[in-house]
Design an enzyme around this catalytic site. Structure first.
Site, PDB file in Angstrom:
ATOM      1  N   GLN A  35      46.208  61.291  62.640  1.00  0.00           N
ATOM      2  CA  GLN A  35      44.934  61.341  63.352  1.00  0.00           C
ATOM      3  C   GLN A  35      44.182  62.640  63.070  1.00  0.00           C
ATOM      4  O   GLN A  35      43.545  63.213  63.948  1.00  0.00           O
ATOM      5  CB  GLN A  35      45.178  61.180  64.855  1.00  0.00           C
ATOM      6  CG  GLN A  35      45.804  59.855  65.204  1.00  0.00           C
ATOM      7  CD  GLN A  35      46.103  59.720  66.690  1.00  0.00           C
ATOM      8  OE1 GLN A  35      45.663  60.512  67.510  1.00  0.00           O
ATOM      9  NE2 GLN A  35      46.845  58.693  67.036  1.00  0.00           N
ATOM     10  N   CYS A  36      44.224  63.076  61.846  1.00  0.00           N
ATOM     11  CA  CYS A  36      43.624  64.343  61.415  1.00  0.00           C
ATOM     12  C   CYS A  36      42.432  64.050  60.509  1.00  0.00           C
ATOM     13  O   CYS A  36      42.393  63.023  59.836  1.00  0.00           O
ATOM     14  CB  CYS A  36      44.697  65.142  60.656  1.00  0.00           C
ATOM     15  SG  CYS A  36      44.153  66.706  59.955  1.00  0.00           S
ATOM     16  N   GLY A  37      41.490  64.965  60.478  1.00  0.00           N
ATOM     17  CA  GLY A  37      40.377  64.813  59.546  1.00  0.00           C
ATOM     18  C   GLY A  37      40.830  64.798  58.094  1.00  0.00           C
ATOM     19  O   GLY A  37      40.125  64.286  57.221  1.00  0.00           O
ATOM     20  N   LEU A  38      42.015  65.337  57.839  1.00  0.00           N
ATOM     21  CA  LEU A  38      42.562  65.369  56.478  1.00  0.00           C
ATOM     22  C   LEU A  38      43.464  64.172  56.172  1.00  0.00           C
ATOM     23  O   LEU A  38      43.978  64.063  55.057  1.00  0.00           O
ATOM     24  CB  LEU A  38      43.332  66.671  56.259  1.00  0.00           C
ATOM     25  CG  LEU A  38      42.513  67.958  56.415  1.00  0.00           C
ATOM     26  CD1 LEU A  38      43.408  69.181  56.315  1.00  0.00           C
ATOM     27  CD2 LEU A  38      41.395  68.019  55.393  1.00  0.00           C
ATOM     28  N   THR A  39      43.648  63.273  57.126  1.00  0.00           N
ATOM     29  CA  THR A  39      44.533  62.115  56.935  1.00  0.00           C
ATOM     30  C   THR A  39      44.216  61.319  55.670  1.00  0.00           C
ATOM     31  O   THR A  39      45.146  60.839  55.012  1.00  0.00           O
ATOM     32  CB  THR A  39      44.523  61.211  58.187  1.00  0.00           C
ATOM     33  OG1 THR A  39      44.987  61.992  59.298  1.00  0.00           O
ATOM     34  CG2 THR A  39      45.410  59.997  58.015  1.00  0.00           C
TER      35      THR A  39
END
Length: 149
Positions: A35-39
């Site tokens: 659930q990360c912007g970098l996922t």
């Protein structure tokens, strides 16, 4: 301190994984989160895993220490990575990468390339000889690594 190829860690499926099987291969070790912007880097990691050949493997280590962005169970994490990004590279049970409960692997990695892990998707490149070759910050995309590998 331990040699990379002597580590054993729990896979995301609950089975022990002996790192001796990675001897002779370069390994890109990444702390991942769903659930990360970098996922979306999962896609690039899978592409590297597919394109770099049999002498290269990505190893994914879910971690919930950064913004609680990996809250799911190991089963949920695995299902997410496989269904959203077709991940086939080895994934491991959720770990901690900083603090008093840092897993032994990350203690070893940070001894070679000092400093706490700053965020999800920090990457370590371990050479075929089991020595840490490089550390890359989370903003370095897998696609940008291809030329360096």
């Amino acid at each position: 301190m331990s040699d990379f190829h002597t580590f054993q860690m729990t896979g995301i499926d609950g089975e022990e994984v002996d790192f001796a099987q990675f001897a002779g291969k370069r390994c890109l070790i990444v702390n991942v989160a769903s659930q990360c912007g970098l996922t979306p880097q999962y896609q690039g990691l899978q592409q590297l895993h597919n394109e770099m050949g049999d002498d290269f493997v990505v190893l994914g280590f879910p971690c919930n220490q950064f913004g609680a962005q990996e809250p799911g169970s190991n089963e949920q994490i695995c299902e997410f990575a496989q269904s959203r990004y077709d991940v086939t590279f080895p994934m491991f049970a959720k770990i901690e990468v900083n603090g008093p409960d840092t897993c032994e692997l990350y203690q070893w990695l940070k001894a070679a390339e000092p400093g706490d892990i700053g965020w999800n998707f920090t990457k370590f490149l371990v050479g075929a000889d089991g020595e840490v070759e490089a550390r890359f910050n989370p903003q370095v995309r897998p696609e940008d690594l291809a030329a360096k590998l």
